[in-house]
Design a protein around this motif. Structure first.
Motif, PDB file in Angstrom:
ATOM      1  N   ARG A  39       0.898  -1.130  -0.129  1.00 50.62           N
ATOM      2  CA  ARG A  39       0.122  -0.125   0.038  1.00 50.62           C
ATOM      3  C   ARG A  39       0.888   1.174   0.139  1.00 50.62           C
ATOM      4  O   ARG A  39       2.012   1.247   0.645  1.00 50.62           O
ATOM      5  N   VAL A  40       0.489   2.364  -0.514  1.00 54.95           N
ATOM      6  CA  VAL A  40       1.041   3.653  -0.671  1.00 54.95           C
ATOM      7  C   VAL A  40       0.258   4.634   0.031  1.00 54.95           C
ATOM      8  O   VAL A  40      -1.193   4.598  -0.247  1.00 54.95           O
ATOM      9  N   LYS A  41       0.659   5.398   0.957  1.00 52.59           N
ATOM     10  CA  LYS A  41      -0.108   6.443   1.604  1.00 52.59           C
ATOM     11  C   LYS A  41      -0.653   7.423   0.528  1.00 52.59           C
ATOM     12  O   LYS A  41       0.316   8.194  -0.226  1.00 52.59           O
ATOM     13  N   LEU A  42      -1.884   7.687   0.598  1.00 48.97           N
ATOM     14  CA  LEU A  42      -2.780   8.949  -0.283  1.00 48.97           C
ATOM     15  C   LEU A  42      -2.550   9.933   0.707  1.00 48.97           C
ATOM     16  O   LEU A  42      -2.238  11.286   0.004  1.00 48.97           O
ATOM     17  N   ASP A  43      -3.006   9.970   1.780  1.00 52.21           N
ATOM     18  CA  ASP A  43      -2.726  11.094   2.912  1.00 52.21           C
ATOM     19  C   ASP A  43      -2.876  10.556   3.990  1.00 52.21           C
ATOM     20  O   ASP A  43      -2.365   9.290   4.315  1.00 52.21           O
ATOM     21  N   SER A  44      -2.947  11.351   5.152  1.00 56.82           N
ATOM     22  CA  SER A  44      -2.431  10.783   6.572  1.00 56.82           C
ATOM     23  C   SER A  44      -3.809   9.793   6.904  1.00 56.82           C
ATOM     24  O   SER A  44      -3.314   9.079   8.067  1.00 56.82           O
ATOM     25  N   VAL A  45      -4.507   9.579   6.411  1.00 51.87           N
ATOM     26  CA  VAL A  45      -5.484   8.519   6.926  1.00 51.87           C
ATOM     27  C   VAL A  45      -6.022   7.368   5.712  1.00 51.87           C
ATOM     28  O   VAL A  45      -6.666   6.397   5.821  1.00 51.87           O
ATOM     29  N   ARG A  46      -5.615   7.710   4.572  1.00 49.98           N
ATOM     30  CA  ARG A  46      -5.921   6.789   3.205  1.00 49.98           C
ATOM     31  C   ARG A  46      -4.641   6.231   2.727  1.00 49.98           C
ATOM     32  O   ARG A  46      -3.775   7.013   2.677  1.00 49.98           O
ATOM     33  N   LEU A 102       3.260  -5.280  -6.026  1.00 54.30           N
ATOM     34  CA  LEU A 102       3.932  -4.353  -5.231  1.00 54.30           C
ATOM     35  C   LEU A 102       4.035  -3.103  -6.038  1.00 54.30           C
ATOM     36  O   LEU A 102       4.003  -3.041  -7.275  1.00 54.30           O
ATOM     37  N   SER A 103       3.779  -2.050  -5.302  1.00 54.78           N
ATOM     38  CA  SER A 103       3.574  -0.676  -5.882  1.00 54.78           C
ATOM     39  C   SER A 103       4.963  -0.259  -6.637  1.00 54.78           C
ATOM     40  O   SER A 103       5.937  -0.498  -6.406  1.00 54.78           O
ATOM     41  N   ASP A 104       4.433   0.461  -7.934  1.00 54.35           N
ATOM     42  CA  ASP A 104       5.716   1.050  -8.522  1.00 54.35           C
ATOM     43  C   ASP A 104       5.371   2.491  -8.475  1.00 54.35           C
ATOM     44  O   ASP A 104       6.429   3.028  -9.263  1.00 54.35           O
ATOM     45  N   PHE A 105       4.852   3.181  -7.534  1.00 55.34           N
ATOM     46  CA  PHE A 105       4.551   4.525  -7.246  1.00 55.34           C
ATOM     47  C   PHE A 105       4.718   4.849  -5.877  1.00 55.34           C
ATOM     48  O   PHE A 105       4.450   3.884  -5.067  1.00 55.34           O
ATOM     49  N   SER A 106       5.099   6.240  -5.501  1.00 53.67           N
ATOM     50  CA  SER A 106       4.738   6.710  -4.317  1.00 53.67           C
ATOM     51  C   SER A 106       4.410   8.065  -4.508  1.00 53.67           C
ATOM     52  O   SER A 106       4.275   8.670  -5.521  1.00 53.67           O
TER      53      SER A 106
END
Length: 405
Positions: free
Chosen positions: A204-211, A284-288
């Motif tokens: 998982r990649v953090k979208l914001d502080s809660v998502r 696995l994610s290819d982005f951040s």
């Protein structure tokens, strides 16, 4: 009514195998008819032998119903303890389940005064695979005599299925774990002594502080890579990641959920163990996220523009620190093997397992998929396979490839 496939089962893996189930006197004998049915669902031909005390706890007629074969309760002049095991001995296993305290003691000390212990004495000497699944009170399981007896059996080549510890009980292990050991008794030479690292699940990649942004994966392929590696005899199996399925207790499991957690656990594992292969079915994610260190909560009800930055593939980072066999996975609409290999040129995997992306999301979970195995010197197109079939094929193909280390 359509029967929903059981994800814990590998149908037909035990085709051509016979499992002779010897029952001891334990209250857990009530589970044996269900175990017999599960063995048959995996393709095994099942016969049953019962001790006199176990016959008092459950009727042989129930075992006959479950196995659809006559049940052996006494040894006659036809010397069934020999005839059941003599022909094609490598494909006929004895499974003693439940293995009670007294039955373990008899087998370890050469006492053969009932149909099961007598059958054990011949099967072990004849070279048949033998598996025991103990079940008893915890205090009995832990006595020095019982521990010594189990150790004696294991030194003689017997596989022991560890019981499930619950309170003061050493309970009969789950059916699918018992069957894993039975399969290992048949196929365990294929990956004997090998160490396998499986990277499974999703990141998982953090979208914001809660998502979070989460890649789609149930971890089902990784789950079956672990189980099939064990069934083929792997000495040590590490699994890093997460799964919707319970990772078996014989696996060295390390949870991970972000790319950073994956990398930390993978590098630690590579430092601590010399693996013969690393298998990466994980999504696995290819982005951040841009400015990922200073993310604030996005305001609901307003339009948002999100900027994602590309990151190095985890599998490329693995290759920089590991020169052994690597199996990677590809999920995209592209079907040209040459272009797919070019995409993974930095990681240079020994095998790329390609799965064509489906719009309906059926790539994930327990169904069949159309796989292509892309190796350096050839392409294998086995057609539609279950995850159970695919993982077994990949493990066997991986073992065929000469090692890089």
């Amino acid at each position: 009514m359509i029967e929903i496939p059981d994800p814990s089962r590998f149908e037909n893996m035990l085709n051509g195998k016979t499992v002779v189930v010897g029952t001891g006197a334990s209250i857990s004998i009530y589970r044996i008819p269900d175990l017999i049915r599960d063995l048959r669902r995996e393709g095994a031909h099942v016969r049953v032998i019962m001790t006199p005390n176990s016959r008092d706890m459950i009727s042989p007629k129930v075992m006959e119903w479950a196995s659809e074969n006559p049940v052996l309760t006494d040894i006659s002049g036809r010397i069934e303890h020999i005839s059941l095991f003599q022909k094609d001995h490598e494909n006929i296993a004895l499974l003693v389940s439940p293995a009670s305290y007294d039955l373990i003691g008899k087998m370890a000390n050469g006492i053969s005064d009932d149909p099961v212990s007598l059958s054990f004495s011949f099967a072990l000497g004849n070279g048949n695979p033998v598996v025991i699944a103990p079940a008893m009170h915890m205090a009995m399981m832990e006595t020095p005599m019982n521990r010594k007896n189990i150790e004696t059996l294991e030194e003689s080549g017997v596989l022991t299925v560890p019981p499930g510890m619950e309170g003061d009980k050493a309970k009969l292990s789950q059916n699918h774990q018992i069957i894993d050991y039975v399969a290992r008794s048949f196929y365990g030479k294929e990956l004997h002594g090998k160490k396998i690292l499986v990277v499974s699940g999703s990141s998982r990649v953090k979208l914001d502080s809660v998502r979070d942004i989460l890649n789609g994966s149930t971890g089902f392929s990784g789950y079956w890579f672990c189980r099939n590696a064990f069934r083929l005899g792997a000495q040590f199996i590490t699994c890093i990641g997460n799964s919707d399925y319970e990772i078996p207790p014989y696996v060295d499991f390390h949870p991970a959920h972000t790319n950073q957690e994956y990398l930390e656990e993978i590098m630690k594992a590579l430092r601590n163990h010399h693996y013969d292969a690393v298998i990466v079915p994980a999504a696995l994610s290819d982005f951040s996220m841009k400015d990922s260190e200073n993310l604030e909560k996005l305001q609901s009800g307003s339009r948002q523009i999100i900027e994602l930055l590309p990151v190095e593939k985890v599998i490329s980072s693995i290759r920089k620190n590991y020169n052994g066999k690597i199996v990677s996975f590809s999920l995209m609409a592209e079907a040209d093997p040459q272009r797919i290999r070019e995409k993974y040129s930095q990681a240079d995997p020994d095998i790329i397992v390609h799965n064509i992306l489906m719009k309906d999301g059926k790539n994930f979970g327990t169904g069949k998929n159309r796989y292509t195995l892309i190796e350096r010197d050839k392409v294998i197109t086995p057609g539609d396979l279950t995850k159970q079939e695919m993982t077994l094929l990949v493990l066997r193909e991986m073992e065929r490839i000469p090692g890089s280390q």
